[in-house]
Design an enzyme around this catalytic site. Structure first.
Site, PDB file in Angstrom:
ATOM      1  N   ARG A  44      27.232  35.214  42.770  1.00 53.54           N
ATOM      2  CA  ARG A  44      28.000  36.110  41.792  1.00 53.54           C
ATOM      3  C   ARG A  44      29.168  35.288  40.955  1.00 53.54           C
ATOM      4  O   ARG A  44      30.028  35.199  41.757  1.00 53.54           O
ATOM      5  CB  ARG A  44      28.453  37.624  42.052  1.00 53.54           C
ATOM      6  CG  ARG A  44      29.222  38.433  41.178  1.00 53.54           C
ATOM      7  CD  ARG A  44      29.542  39.494  41.944  1.00 53.54           C
ATOM      8  NE  ARG A  44      30.190  40.688  41.078  1.00 53.54           N
ATOM      9  CZ  ARG A  44      31.553  40.491  40.514  1.00 53.54           C
ATOM     10  NH1 ARG A  44      32.242  39.600  40.845  1.00 53.54           N
ATOM     11  NH2 ARG A  44      31.972  41.454  39.790  1.00 53.54           N
TER      12      ARG A  44
ATOM     13  N   LYS B 196      38.259  33.760  42.807  1.00 53.30           N
ATOM     14  CA  LYS B 196      38.959  34.659  43.795  1.00 53.30           C
ATOM     15  C   LYS B 196      40.166  34.103  44.150  1.00 53.30           C
ATOM     16  O   LYS B 196      40.482  32.838  43.980  1.00 53.30           O
ATOM     17  CB  LYS B 196      38.174  35.166  44.652  1.00 53.30           C
ATOM     18  CG  LYS B 196      37.228  36.274  44.491  1.00 53.30           C
ATOM     19  CD  LYS B 196      36.346  36.944  45.228  1.00 53.30           C
ATOM     20  CE  LYS B 196      35.526  38.294  44.604  1.00 53.30           C
ATOM     21  NZ  LYS B 196      34.731  38.770  45.581  1.00 53.30           N
TER      22      LYS B 196
END
Ligand code: HH2
Length: 266
Positions: free
Chosen positions: A245, A209
């Protein structure tokens, strides 16, 4: 044992692999490789939540997801999750063999979503997002991000259960990067124990991210964010998250083996 959810993107514009996996054979090969690397769950997504991403119709999502779910099911009993906001996509995916509905809108995109989840009887990931994917990073604001995310997830779990979703089917997710500035992501990662204390298994998605590049400008492109992803994931593991995840399954499995061996030696 912390579970590893491997990401399989079927989107033409997802930030982390730029649509490399759109071709069905490539997606299946990637899914099988992630299983071989030790993924406990595969998260299949056919709609990008990236700001500015093209919207995808339900029938497009279904056309991308269902053949892949069937192909995976033909060779593996791995747990399959589908990353979608749309009840009709979740319905088609579960009919094809998926086990979990991963919803970044926490069953809030459509009024039918909670009842659909209850009827399907599948696992449900309820994720927090401030705003909508297209504009969520424009100006996110919180008084107390940890308290607000916890309160939201608590309410959404109540909504899901009121609609008939069984308590043990629900997982919560803070939605790292979804309508959050660096300081918000860091506060959530530093206080994941507050979300764990809500009493549901917590899923954490930090892999590749943008906040990692905000801390280390050398972490570009997204594929260069593996080490930062692991550092953030392990902070979550320390606080008690149940599922990670991730894009880099093999690396995460190795990190967890070392982490869990050290924990056992304590
Ligand atoms: N992050 C993304 C997508 N789906 N679902 C959950 N539950 N938690 C997350 O943190 C999460 C998620 C990131 O979105 P995208 O931009 O599509 O990238 P990718 O799918 O490659 O991670």
């Amino acid at each position: 044992m912390v579970k590893v959810m491997g990401v399989v993107n079927l989107t033409p514009d997802s930030f982390s692999d730029g649509g490399r996996l759109l071709a069905p054979e490539a997606a299946l090969a990637h899914a099988l490789a992630l299983i071989a690397q030790g993924a406990d769950i595969l998260d299949l997504g056919a709609e990008s939540t990236r700001p500015g991403a093209e919207p995808v119709t339900a029938s497009d999502e279904i056309a991308r997801l269902v053949p892949l779910i069937e192909a995976i099911r033909a060779t593996s009993s791995v747990t399959i999750s589908v990353d979608t906001m749309k009840p009709e996509v979740a319905r088609a995916a579960v009919a094809a063999g998926a086990d979990i509905w991963n919803d970044v809108t926490a069953l809030g995109f459509s009024g039918q979503a909670p009842a659909t989840a209850a009827k399907l009887g599948c696992g449900v990931v309820l994720m927090h997002m401030q705003g909508e994917p297209g504009t969520m990073q424009a100006d996110p604001r919180y008084e107390d991000v940890v308290a607000e995310v916890a309160a939201f997830l608590n309410v959404r779990s109540e909504v899901a259960m009121a609609a008939g979703v069984a308590r043990e089917k629900i997982w919560l997710d803070p939605g790292i990067g979804f309508g959050k500035r660096l300081e918000h992501n860091l506060a959530l990662l530093a206080h994941m124990d507050v979300l764990v204390a809500l009493g549901f298994p917590v899923l954490l998605g930090v892999s590749r991210k943008r906040f990692i590049a905000a801390l280390d400008p050398a972490a570009e492109p997204a594929e260069a964010r593996g080490p930062g992803s692991l550092a953030a994931a392990l902070a979550g593991v320390q606080a008690g998250v149940a599922v990670l995840r991730v894009h880099d399954v093999a690396e995460t499995v190795q990190a967890l083996k070392v982490w869990e061996a050290i924990s056992r030696a304590r």
